[in-house]
Design an enzyme around this catalytic site. Sequence first.
Site, PDB file in Angstrom:
ATOM      1  N   GLY A  10       0.826  -1.202   0.000  1.00 32.42           N
ATOM      2  CA  GLY A  10       0.000   0.000   0.000  1.00 32.42           C
ATOM      3  C   GLY A  10       0.859   1.250   0.000  1.00 32.42           C
ATOM      4  CE1 TYR A  61     -12.969  -3.901  -0.131  1.00 32.99           C
ATOM      5  CE2 TYR A  61     -13.586  -1.638   0.397  1.00 32.99           C
ATOM      6  CZ  TYR A  61     -13.735  -2.765  -0.381  1.00 32.99           C
ATOM      7  OH  TYR A  61     -14.651  -2.773  -1.411  1.00 32.99           O
ATOM      8  CE1 TYR A 125     -11.132   2.964   4.654  1.00 32.36           C
ATOM      9  CE2 TYR A 125     -11.863   5.232   4.934  1.00 32.36           C
ATOM     10  CZ  TYR A 125     -10.844   4.286   4.933  1.00 32.36           C
ATOM     11  OH  TYR A 125      -9.559   4.674   5.222  1.00 32.36           O
TER      12      TYR A 125
END
Length: 294
Positions: A10, A61, A125
């Site tokens: 990431g 995520y 989220y």
Amino acid sequence: MRIAVIGAKGQVGWELARRAPLLGHEALAWDMAELDITDAVAVDRALAVSGADAVINAAAYTAVDKAEQEPELAFAVNRDGPAHLAAACNRLHIPLLHISTDYVYDGNKPSPYVEDDPVAPLGVYGQSKAEGDDAVLRLLPRHLILRVSWVFGIHGHNFVKTMLRLAQEREELRVVADQFGCPTYAGDIADTLLELAGRTAEIDASGAWGTYHYCGAPATTWHGFASAIIEQAPAVEVLRVQTITAITTADYPTPAARPANSVLDSSRLAFRFGIQPRRWRDGLHALLVASYAG
């Protein structure tokens, strides 16, 4: 110091893996392909044999809109994953540094958010991240939760790269100007986490474990950020864009609601550790130089 970096592919994880050796640390860099943090048994096994002195969780995520259609996956990664890591770290008596987000807040506060403000996420989220934070807090006393915002970096997809791509294709960019936040360079987040990881003995002694905010300075809007990106784009970049038009959130509907104000107050981190927010324009310059070097 041996540091297990989770989510190494990431934006922040990539920076952690490459910067740790420069600061004298050994990085054990794992991404989901090497370690699925939604699998509690796999997490236990990996950390038990790792010899890690600390764990930094940069896995998440982060597809904010897609999370509305994939809530089970979002919660598995953002809630259950940190819970598995925290439980394993507690058994092994090692600290966990965990990255959280400004999206745990609803954006209704008129001033910058401080760590003690109640969370009230607007979408899947944010809710999944908030529950992940709560799991870490409950399961592991020796934790640092670092809430960050509007992350951009050299590696991976982000707002900077999207704006530059669109600026090559279009004469006009229409960008939201009524959402306020703090762009934050992934390299600065990585440096902050690595410094904190290296100070665990000090944190143990002072009892300074807990939740902190870290973001770039000063606050701006997505429109302001986009304008700075185009302004700083290297002369070698051929851009078609002529106008950056300010629009409202209502003009650009998305599946997931965004907080109107996600500005974070980083003063607690500065007071306790002397770590000051970096100007996001400096991080933007570093990204652009790295992207167009050679």
